[in-house]
Design a protein around this motif. Structure first.
Motif, PDB file in Angstrom:
ATOM      1  N   LYS A 150      21.414  -9.874  24.632  1.00 57.76           N
ATOM      2  CA  LYS A 150      20.057 -10.219  25.043  1.00 57.76           C
ATOM      3  C   LYS A 150      19.022  -9.314  24.395  1.00 57.76           C
ATOM      4  O   LYS A 150      17.939  -9.770  24.044  1.00 57.76           O
ATOM      5  CB  LYS A 150      19.928 -10.169  26.562  1.00 57.76           C
ATOM      6  N   THR A 151      19.368  -8.057  24.209  1.00 54.28           N
ATOM      7  CA  THR A 151      18.395  -7.157  23.588  1.00 54.28           C
ATOM      8  C   THR A 151      18.201  -7.493  22.114  1.00 54.28           C
ATOM      9  O   THR A 151      17.081  -7.389  21.611  1.00 54.28           O
ATOM     10  CB  THR A 151      18.827  -5.687  23.740  1.00 54.28           C
ATOM     11  N   ASP A 152      19.266  -7.917  21.426  1.00 59.93           N
ATOM     12  CA  ASP A 152      19.128  -8.306  20.021  1.00 59.93           C
ATOM     13  C   ASP A 152      18.252  -9.547  19.879  1.00 59.93           C
ATOM     14  O   ASP A 152      17.421  -9.631  18.978  1.00 59.93           O
ATOM     15  CB  ASP A 152      20.486  -8.563  19.382  1.00 59.93           C
ATOM     16  N   ILE A 153      18.441 -10.505  20.764  1.00 60.41           N
ATOM     17  CA  ILE A 153      17.608 -11.713  20.728  1.00 60.41           C
ATOM     18  C   ILE A 153      16.165 -11.362  21.049  1.00 60.41           C
ATOM     19  O   ILE A 153      15.233 -11.867  20.400  1.00 60.41           O
ATOM     20  CB  ILE A 153      18.164 -12.782  21.690  1.00 60.41           C
ATOM     21  N   LEU A 154      15.954 -10.478  22.016  1.00 59.39           N
ATOM     22  CA  LEU A 154      14.588 -10.063  22.364  1.00 59.39           C
ATOM     23  C   LEU A 154      13.930  -9.322  21.201  1.00 59.39           C
ATOM     24  O   LEU A 154      12.754  -9.567  20.898  1.00 59.39           O
ATOM     25  CB  LEU A 154      14.606  -9.174  23.613  1.00 59.39           C
ATOM     26  N   ILE A 155      14.670  -8.456  20.544  1.00 59.11           N
ATOM     27  CA  ILE A 155      14.121  -7.736  19.387  1.00 59.11           C
ATOM     28  C   ILE A 155      13.751  -8.730  18.278  1.00 59.11           C
ATOM     29  O   ILE A 155      12.686  -8.638  17.681  1.00 59.11           O
ATOM     30  CB  ILE A 155      15.117  -6.677  18.884  1.00 59.11           C
ATOM     31  N   GLY A 156      14.611  -9.701  18.027  1.00 55.41           N
ATOM     32  CA  GLY A 156      14.321 -10.727  17.027  1.00 55.41           C
ATOM     33  C   GLY A 156      13.107 -11.557  17.403  1.00 55.41           C
ATOM     34  O   GLY A 156      12.281 -11.902  16.551  1.00 55.41           O
ATOM     35  N   PHE A 157      12.989 -11.865  18.695  1.00 55.83           N
ATOM     36  CA  PHE A 157      11.836 -12.617  19.187  1.00 55.83           C
ATOM     37  C   PHE A 157      10.532 -11.842  18.951  1.00 55.83           C
ATOM     38  O   PHE A 157       9.547 -12.394  18.452  1.00 55.83           O
ATOM     39  CB  PHE A 157      12.017 -12.920  20.681  1.00 55.83           C
ATOM     40  N   LEU A 158      10.549 -10.561  19.280  1.00 58.20           N
ATOM     41  CA  LEU A 158       9.358  -9.738  19.077  1.00 58.20           C
ATOM     42  C   LEU A 158       9.033  -9.565  17.593  1.00 58.20           C
ATOM     43  O   LEU A 158       7.854  -9.596  17.200  1.00 58.20           O
ATOM     44  CB  LEU A 158       9.539  -8.379  19.749  1.00 58.20           C
TER      45      LEU A 158
ATOM     46  N   ILE B 152      11.967 -12.918   6.807  1.00 56.64           N
ATOM     47  CA  ILE B 152      12.646 -12.031   7.759  1.00 56.64           C
ATOM     48  C   ILE B 152      13.949 -12.665   8.251  1.00 56.64           C
ATOM     49  O   ILE B 152      14.973 -11.993   8.385  1.00 56.64           O
ATOM     50  CB  ILE B 152      11.716 -11.692   8.938  1.00 56.64           C
ATOM     51  N   PHE B 153      13.911 -13.973   8.509  1.00 56.76           N
ATOM     52  CA  PHE B 153      15.096 -14.690   8.985  1.00 56.76           C
ATOM     53  C   PHE B 153      16.254 -14.558   8.000  1.00 56.76           C
ATOM     54  O   PHE B 153      17.375 -14.198   8.385  1.00 56.76           O
ATOM     55  CB  PHE B 153      14.737 -16.162   9.218  1.00 56.76           C
ATOM     56  N   PHE B 154      15.996 -14.832   6.722  1.00 53.97           N
ATOM     57  CA  PHE B 154      17.071 -14.757   5.744  1.00 53.97           C
ATOM     58  C   PHE B 154      17.517 -13.319   5.492  1.00 53.97           C
ATOM     59  O   PHE B 154      18.693 -13.067   5.209  1.00 53.97           O
ATOM     60  CB  PHE B 154      16.673 -15.457   4.444  1.00 53.97           C
ATOM     61  N   PHE B 155      16.607 -12.377   5.605  1.00 50.82           N
ATOM     62  CA  PHE B 155      16.983 -10.967   5.486  1.00 50.82           C
ATOM     63  C   PHE B 155      17.944 -10.568   6.606  1.00 50.82           C
ATOM     64  O   PHE B 155      18.946  -9.899   6.364  1.00 50.82           O
ATOM     65  CB  PHE B 155      15.731 -10.086   5.503  1.00 50.82           C
ATOM     66  N   LEU B 156      17.637 -11.000   7.829  1.00 45.63           N
ATOM     67  CA  LEU B 156      18.513 -10.674   8.962  1.00 45.63           C
ATOM     68  C   LEU B 156      19.875 -11.348   8.825  1.00 45.63           C
ATOM     69  O   LEU B 156      20.898 -10.764   9.196  1.00 45.63           O
ATOM     70  CB  LEU B 156      17.838 -11.069  10.276  1.00 45.63           C
ATOM     71  N   LEU B 157      19.893 -12.564   8.315  1.00 42.21           N
ATOM     72  CA  LEU B 157      21.182 -13.231   8.105  1.00 42.21           C
ATOM     73  C   LEU B 157      22.016 -12.500   7.059  1.00 42.21           C
ATOM     74  O   LEU B 157      23.234 -12.377   7.203  1.00 42.21           O
ATOM     75  CB  LEU B 157      20.974 -14.682   7.676  1.00 42.21           C
ATOM     76  N   LYS B 158      21.366 -12.012   6.022  1.00 42.15           N
ATOM     77  CA  LYS B 158      22.093 -11.287   4.981  1.00 42.15           C
ATOM     78  C   LYS B 158      22.675  -9.980   5.516  1.00 42.15           C
ATOM     79  O   LYS B 158      23.744  -9.554   5.105  1.00 42.15           O
ATOM     80  CB  LYS B 158      21.171 -11.009   3.802  1.00 42.15           C
TER      81      LYS B 158
ATOM     82  N   LEU C  60      22.137 -12.543  15.863  1.00 33.75           N
ATOM     83  CA  LEU C  60      21.423 -12.680  17.125  1.00 33.75           C
ATOM     84  C   LEU C  60      19.932 -12.395  16.957  1.00 33.75           C
ATOM     85  O   LEU C  60      19.102 -13.046  17.585  1.00 33.75           O
ATOM     86  CB  LEU C  60      22.032 -11.771  18.182  1.00 33.75           C
ATOM     87  N   MET C  61      19.590 -11.448  16.103  1.00 35.76           N
ATOM     88  CA  MET C  61      18.174 -11.202  15.835  1.00 35.76           C
ATOM     89  C   MET C  61      17.562 -12.395  15.107  1.00 35.76           C
ATOM     90  O   MET C  61      16.410 -12.749  15.354  1.00 35.76           O
ATOM     91  CB  MET C  61      17.993  -9.933  15.018  1.00 35.76           C
ATOM     92  N   ALA C  62      18.324 -13.020  14.223  1.00 37.41           N
ATOM     93  CA  ALA C  62      17.839 -14.216  13.531  1.00 37.41           C
ATOM     94  C   ALA C  62      17.608 -15.348  14.525  1.00 37.41           C
ATOM     95  O   ALA C  62      16.659 -16.126  14.387  1.00 37.41           O
ATOM     96  CB  ALA C  62      18.817 -14.635  12.450  1.00 37.41           C
ATOM     97  N   ARG C  63      18.435 -15.434  15.556  1.00 45.48           N
ATOM     98  CA  ARG C  63      18.205 -16.422  16.618  1.00 45.48           C
ATOM     99  C   ARG C  63      16.898 -16.146  17.351  1.00 45.48           C
ATOM    100  O   ARG C  63      16.201 -17.069  17.754  1.00 45.48           O
ATOM    101  CB  ARG C  63      19.352 -16.398  17.625  1.00 45.48           C
ATOM    102  N   GLY C  64      16.584 -14.880  17.539  1.00 48.65           N
ATOM    103  CA  GLY C  64      15.305 -14.525  18.164  1.00 48.65           C
ATOM    104  C   GLY C  64      14.125 -14.963  17.320  1.00 48.65           C
ATOM    105  O   GLY C  64      13.096 -15.398  17.844  1.00 48.65           O
TER     106      GLY C  64
ATOM    107  N   VAL D  51      14.132 -17.598  15.361  1.00 51.53           N
ATOM    108  CA  VAL D  51      14.046 -19.053  15.560  1.00 51.53           C
ATOM    109  C   VAL D  51      13.416 -19.368  16.918  1.00 51.53           C
ATOM    110  O   VAL D  51      12.582 -20.275  17.030  1.00 51.53           O
ATOM    111  CB  VAL D  51      15.448 -19.697  15.429  1.00 51.53           C
ATOM    112  N   LEU D  52      13.769 -18.610  17.940  1.00 54.82           N
ATOM    113  CA  LEU D  52      13.175 -18.804  19.264  1.00 54.82           C
ATOM    114  C   LEU D  52      11.673 -18.575  19.225  1.00 54.82           C
ATOM    115  O   LEU D  52      10.905 -19.347  19.813  1.00 54.82           O
ATOM    116  CB  LEU D  52      13.833 -17.869  20.276  1.00 54.82           C
ATOM    117  N   SER D  53      11.243 -17.533  18.530  1.00 58.55           N
ATOM    118  CA  SER D  53       9.799 -17.281  18.440  1.00 58.55           C
ATOM    119  C   SER D  53       9.100 -18.409  17.697  1.00 58.55           C
ATOM    120  O   SER D  53       7.963 -18.760  18.019  1.00 58.55           O
ATOM    121  CB  SER D  53       9.526 -15.934  17.765  1.00 58.55           C
ATOM    122  N   MET D  54       9.771 -19.013  16.718  1.00 59.23           N
ATOM    123  CA  MET D  54       9.166 -20.132  16.002  1.00 59.23           C
ATOM    124  C   MET D  54       9.025 -21.358  16.903  1.00 59.23           C
ATOM    125  O   MET D  54       8.039 -22.089  16.821  1.00 59.23           O
ATOM    126  CB  MET D  54       9.980 -20.476  14.755  1.00 59.23           C
ATOM    127  N   PHE D  55      10.006 -21.584  17.789  1.00 62.82           N
ATOM    128  CA  PHE D  55       9.883 -22.677  18.750  1.00 62.82           C
ATOM    129  C   PHE D  55       8.693 -22.447  19.674  1.00 62.82           C
ATOM    130  O   PHE D  55       7.922 -23.368  19.948  1.00 62.82           O
ATOM    131  CB  PHE D  55      11.167 -22.836  19.579  1.00 62.82           C
TER     132      PHE D  55
END
Length: 90
Positions: free
Chosen positions: A3-11, A60-66, A71-75, A77-81
């Motif tokens: 959850k913290t990784d997703i929250l960090i990605g969201f922020l 940023i998304f592709f950098f995190l995937l690389k 989970l941060m990349a999911r955050g 995507v969540l922020s984009m939604f």
């Protein structure tokens, strides 16, 4: 930890979109950020400005995937939604 990784990605996603929007308004308007935002909203172009502002999130998304930070990349995507919903409301 999940959850913290997703929250960090969201922020990070929200910050990246804000930074991109700020830069696009700075480059494409002669006014400041607040005045440019108001003028774009009056003209009905605020959705386009927010879309331009979301381009850094793609990088940023592709950098995190690389870096295997899925989970941060999911955050991101969540922020984009969330930004899409906000854009539709405005």
């Amino acid at each position: 930890m999940k959850k913290t990784d997703i929250l960090i990605g969201f922020l990070i996603g929200l910050f990246g979109a804000f930074l991109g929007t700020y830069l696009s308004l700075s480059f494409f308007t002669e006014q400041g950020f607040v005045e440019g935002f108001r003028l774009m909203k009056q003209g009905g172009n605020i959705g386009k400005v927010i879309t331009l502002g979301a381009i850094p999130n793609l990088i940023i998304f592709f950098f995190l995937l690389k870096k295997n930070k899925d989970l941060m990349a999911r955050g991101i995507v969540l922020s984009m939604f969330i930004l899409t919903i906000i854009t539709l409301i405005l």
